[in-house]
Motif scaffolding. Sequence first.
Motif, short mmCIF file in Angstrom:
data_model
loop_
_atom_site.label_atom_id
_atom_site.label_comp_id
_atom_site.label_asym_id
_atom_site.label_seq_id
_atom_site.Cartn_x
_atom_site.Cartn_y
_atom_site.Cartn_z
N LYS A 102 6.29 2.34 3.88
CA LYS A 102 6.11 1.61 2.39
C LYS A 102 5.54 2.54 1.35
CE LYS A 102 4.87 -2.65 4.60
NZ LYS A 102 3.91 -3.21 5.47
N ILE A 113 6.64 4.61 -3.87
CA ILE A 113 6.28 3.46 -3.34
C ILE A 113 7.32 2.65 -3.00
CG2 ILE A 113 5.10 1.21 -4.01
CD1 ILE A 113 3.27 2.91 -5.74
N THR A 221 -4.87 2.78 -0.99
CA THR A 221 -4.09 2.87 0.18
C THR A 221 -5.11 2.17 1.48
OG1 THR A 221 -4.67 5.10 1.10
CG2 THR A 221 -2.56 4.81 -0.23
N VAL A 245 -1.18 0.30 -1.74
CA VAL A 245 -0.19 0.18 -1.07
C VAL A 245 -0.91 0.33 0.40
CG1 VAL A 245 1.81 1.27 0.09
CG2 VAL A 245 1.32 1.47 -2.33
#
Length: 247
Positions: A102, A113, A221, A245
């Motif tokens: 991802k 991304i 993240t 993410v």
Amino acid sequence: MSSIDYDKTFDATLVKRDQITHDTYLFGFQSDVDIQLEPAEHFQILMKDSDGIDINRNYTPILSQKRYFEVPIKIYPQGSLTPILAKMSINTRLQMQRKIGKLAYVGANKFIIAPKINKQFQIFKTILMICGGTGITPAYSIIKHVCQNKDPLQMHLLYANKTSQDILLKDQISKLQNECPNLKVTHILDKEPGYNGLQGYVSLNVLKSVFPSPNSETIGTYCGPTAMNKVVAELYKNYNLQTVVKF
Ligand SMILES: Cc1cc2nc3c(=O)[nH]c(=O)nc-3n(C[C@H](O)[C@H](O)[C@H](O)COP(=O)(O)OP(=O)(O)OC[C@H]3O[C@@H](n4cnc5c(N)ncnc54)[C@H](O)[C@@H]3O)c2cc1C
């Protein structure tokens, strides 16, 4: 020859398995093709159980050379794949697949991304990483790359474990922290009474105490067990991070 494409399958041989904690082993695989993975990329082991049902599982190498890669794998005694890996003979051949994740880190503070559908990179000055247990592997591969290449990315790692015995890559992380001024590491343990660092679970107060205030140049993240991931996703929302993410 360049690296094998995403989603292509390849064969690899198990060449090393060293125990590194009470439940985790460092596996080394030799691949038949060039499979040098970028930081935070993963591969999948493709296997079938005794009933012929697919048991495909993902793993993120912490060392990736042209035809050799290493990955720490935690063994779940009741799991489908890892008990097989724990007993597998050295020199066993396995089928694998290169996967696209991802988030791709392409160096020099540039991130892509959703690289499967997006080719544009974005530049961030700061990365926040919240990891639990074996979820350290994608963060570690980025940290190692940034430190080795002296990228100007500011890195803040919050690494959650049950006890200090569960911390993976402890010495390697501490060495990188000593060598790399832009890396700040905080450990948090939830089952080690008497630990003189942070204790308990990751919370908004913990984030505020260990991370810098976020801005538009910060990427958040995370990677950990499912329950922790759910909590962290909510915490990041309350921390007002625009870009988050899950590895
Ligand atoms: C992108 C990505 C990268 C990853 N990288 C790594 C890595 O580098 N290293 C690593 O060790 N792992 C990594 N993982 C996790 C890995 O893919 C496997 O999930 C893990 O190895 C467990 O596999 P298993 O088949 O042994 O266990 P599973 O069969 O998947 O079970 C895992 C645990 O859940 C329990 N369980 C299974 N089914 C149920 C159920 N229905 N209800 C309740 N409990 C259940 C099992 O008893 C066991 O304790 C990664 C995962 C992803 C998505």
